[in-house]
Motif scaffolding. Sequence first.
Motif, PDB file in Angstrom:
ATOM      1  N   PRO A  60       0.819  -1.200   0.000  1.00  0.00           N
ATOM      2  CA  PRO A  60       0.000   0.000   0.000  1.00  0.00           C
ATOM      3  C   PRO A  60       0.863   1.266   0.000  1.00  0.00           C
ATOM      4  O   PRO A  60       1.966   1.256   0.542  1.00  0.00           O
ATOM      5  N   LYS A  61       0.346   2.321  -0.595  1.00  0.00           N
ATOM      6  CA  LYS A  61       0.940   3.661  -0.582  1.00  0.00           C
ATOM      7  C   LYS A  61       2.263   3.755  -1.341  1.00  0.00           C
ATOM      8  O   LYS A  61       2.376   4.507  -2.289  1.00  0.00           O
ATOM      9  N   ALA A  82       6.050 -11.906  -5.603  1.00  0.00           N
ATOM     10  CA  ALA A  82       5.476 -12.986  -6.407  1.00  0.00           C
ATOM     11  C   ALA A  82       5.569 -12.663  -7.893  1.00  0.00           C
ATOM     12  O   ALA A  82       5.257 -13.491  -8.735  1.00  0.00           O
ATOM     13  N   TYR A  83       5.980 -11.446  -8.225  1.00  0.00           N
ATOM     14  CA  TYR A  83       5.964 -10.989  -9.613  1.00  0.00           C
ATOM     15  C   TYR A  83       7.364 -11.066 -10.209  1.00  0.00           C
ATOM     16  O   TYR A  83       8.305 -10.515  -9.659  1.00  0.00           O
ATOM     17  N   ASP A  84       7.506 -11.749 -11.346  1.00  0.00           N
ATOM     18  CA  ASP A  84       8.838 -11.852 -11.933  1.00  0.00           C
ATOM     19  C   ASP A  84       9.144 -10.698 -12.881  1.00  0.00           C
ATOM     20  O   ASP A  84      10.268 -10.521 -13.295  1.00  0.00           O
ATOM     21  N   GLN A  85       8.127  -9.875 -13.208  1.00  0.00           N
ATOM     22  CA  GLN A  85       8.369  -8.869 -14.255  1.00  0.00           C
ATOM     23  C   GLN A  85       9.157  -7.656 -13.774  1.00  0.00           C
ATOM     24  O   GLN A  85       9.447  -6.774 -14.556  1.00  0.00           O
ATOM     25  N   PRO A 139       8.187   3.016 -14.975  1.00  0.00           N
ATOM     26  CA  PRO A 139       7.011   3.373 -15.763  1.00  0.00           C
ATOM     27  C   PRO A 139       7.024   4.866 -16.071  1.00  0.00           C
ATOM     28  O   PRO A 139       7.416   5.668 -15.242  1.00  0.00           O
ATOM     29  N   ARG A 140       6.666   5.204 -17.249  1.00  0.00           N
ATOM     30  CA  ARG A 140       6.661   6.587 -17.670  1.00  0.00           C
ATOM     31  C   ARG A 140       5.304   6.940 -18.194  1.00  0.00           C
ATOM     32  O   ARG A 140       4.652   6.109 -18.772  1.00  0.00           O
ATOM     33  N   PRO A 141       4.809   8.154 -18.119  1.00  0.00           N
ATOM     34  CA  PRO A 141       5.462   9.212 -17.364  1.00  0.00           C
ATOM     35  C   PRO A 141       5.229   9.039 -15.860  1.00  0.00           C
ATOM     36  O   PRO A 141       4.345   8.302 -15.448  1.00  0.00           O
ATOM     37  N   GLU A 143       4.002   9.468 -12.188  1.00  0.00           N
ATOM     38  CA  GLU A 143       2.693   9.876 -11.697  1.00  0.00           C
ATOM     39  C   GLU A 143       2.773  10.642 -10.388  1.00  0.00           C
ATOM     40  O   GLU A 143       1.891  11.417 -10.069  1.00  0.00           O
ATOM     41  N   ARG A 144       3.810  10.370  -9.637  1.00  0.00           N
ATOM     42  CA  ARG A 144       3.953  11.108  -8.387  1.00  0.00           C
ATOM     43  C   ARG A 144       5.423  11.247  -8.044  1.00  0.00           C
ATOM     44  O   ARG A 144       6.246  10.418  -8.405  1.00  0.00           O
TER      45      ARG A 144
ATOM     46  N   HIS B 174      -0.480 -14.697  -9.826  1.00  0.00           N
ATOM     47  CA  HIS B 174       0.155 -14.133  -8.632  1.00  0.00           C
ATOM     48  C   HIS B 174      -0.653 -14.413  -7.379  1.00  0.00           C
ATOM     49  O   HIS B 174      -0.121 -14.490  -6.279  1.00  0.00           O
ATOM     50  N   HIS B 275      -4.279  -1.781  -1.338  1.00  0.00           N
ATOM     51  CA  HIS B 275      -3.502  -0.544  -1.359  1.00  0.00           C
ATOM     52  C   HIS B 275      -3.724   0.305  -0.114  1.00  0.00           C
ATOM     53  O   HIS B 275      -3.150   1.382   0.013  1.00  0.00           O
TER      54      HIS B 275
END
Lengths: 248, 372
Positions: A60-61, A82-85, A139-141, A143-144, B174, B275
């Motif tokens: 979160p956040k 858990a994410y391989d990307q 990641p583009r553009p 966001e914060r 996932h 989130h």
Amino acid sequence: MTPLRIAIVDDEDLARRLVREYLEDVPDVEVVAECANGFDAVRAVSEHKPDLLLLDVQMPKLTGFEVVELVGRDQPVVFVTAYDQYALRAFEVHAVDYLLKPFERDRLMEALDRARQRIERREPEPARAAVAAAGDARPRPLERVLIRDGAKVHVIPVSRIDFIQAQDDYVAINTEGKELLKEQPLSELEALLDSRRFVRIHRSYVLNLDRLARVEAVSKDSRVAVLKDGRELPISRGGYARLQELLK
Amino acid sequence: MHPLLSNPRRLALYLLAWVPFGIFVQVILRGSSPSDGAMLAIFAGVLALFAAFIALSAFYSNRLAPLAGSTPWRVVAVQAGAAGISTLLWIGMGSLAIRAIESVAGRDAVTVDLGRALPLLAGIGLVGFLVSAAIHYLASGFEERRAVERRALELQVTARDAELKMLRAQIDPHFLFNSLHSISALTISDPPAARKMCVGLGDFLRATLQVGNRPFITVGEELALIDRYLGIEQVRLGNRLQVSRSVGDDASSVLVPPLLLHPLVENAITHGIAHLLEGGRLSILVKETQRTPAYLFLQIVNDADPDRPKRTGTGVGLQNVRRRLSTVYGDTASLTTSDHGESFQVELLVPIRRESMPQAVEPEMMAPEVHA
């Protein structure tokens, strides 16, 4: 051997528990903090200065990558996800290792060994050019924008930025009447922003186009941007050309 | 256009195949010509060339009278007419060719008595055209069969693709990885809970496979599946996930496509509640609408972080649900989303469909009732 001081960062209680249990009777390891989110992780790094972060990505956040951005790439990090990307991005931010859930205890020990080697050799952060050559997987553009203020973290959505001013090695981000400092070259931040919304109007200024009220000519060759709140920013000749290009 | 004319290489091969015909014509004409010479050979070659192109026109006469869907009389009439016209055209062009050759090479260069050769040439023309028509019918028959086979194959492939895509859309891998990781953690601290979660995960996966094969399941079955899913997520997220549910009296028996709600519930958790630092509430409401005709109304509301990054892939799941709604219900179903910052809401309206009334069955013939 001085113990390896570790902070475990994962939003899932069970995932933290597993790592803690894997580490329970490992000699020379001390768990100095357990954090359930990125804010706590940034605070834990300021307070405990751990040797190693075991860091989840999706939280979160703040994501794990945002935590790394805030605490700096010198902080040794092992990503646990858990994410391989995200592996390429992890390499880019100089991660020590990348563990895919679920993993065995031995795999964690391997990662700790790597971390120890890294710390003993005191490898410096790879040069920015080398990181750029690896390909920017962010990641583009953007966001914060994240700003660390001691143990405190500001998260500023780019839509709330009025303009950004270069100040030596820092950028001053003007948002809702406040000015927040971040250690980053202006050109680097500019490259991450949406080029259709943010324009470099001057060597030292990047403007959010939404805030522009009008352009006024001061003399024959010099102009100022008047913002909706009345503030004025200088526009260089090249900046005026870029501005016109966008407003076409 | 004729397929041969659009491909120069094939056209050249085709014309080459007409060389024997030219030799044949030359041999025939020799009988009605006092002297044979180079000019006769040229003339025969020109006739063969004309014949080659005129024969291609059978492609169009075949279209005028396709074997499938024309009466035999129509086929005979069209082809006989076309053969007659083609033969006239051929011989006419032949006599023009004689004049042309003579105007270049001098009078009597081609010593062919067309009058004497006429019946023979007409016979060759008529039979030749009919043979060409027959060959064209055969070729188009082959072509059609190949096209039909290809289409059948393509259909098979797309159907399997769609099936695979649907299966992939059903379960986020996932979710499995994270669940396995949680089980791995529980095996040390709480083995009974680990076993329970294994069983829950197994039940959930089996149920998704079972319902995925059916065109429709009841709302009750879909909600049972979602309960299993939520049970697993609750182990992972602990008290960060709170669920409330309200299901109208008759709503449980309404039929819906399988796994219609599941991707929406999954979105609500992975893009909403997960989130939030303190977690949040997920509400599911299912009921029949008051107005007539009644629709089934499904609503999923979840707490969300108003500052969450907007591009986190929620679009894909929603798009899949939208596509399925439109393939199943056409324009009669709707899906609307509203983002209120601190909460996110998805509403579905689908036409009510129920199992047709069960037929009267002898009690001993009745299948054993299954308790979910």
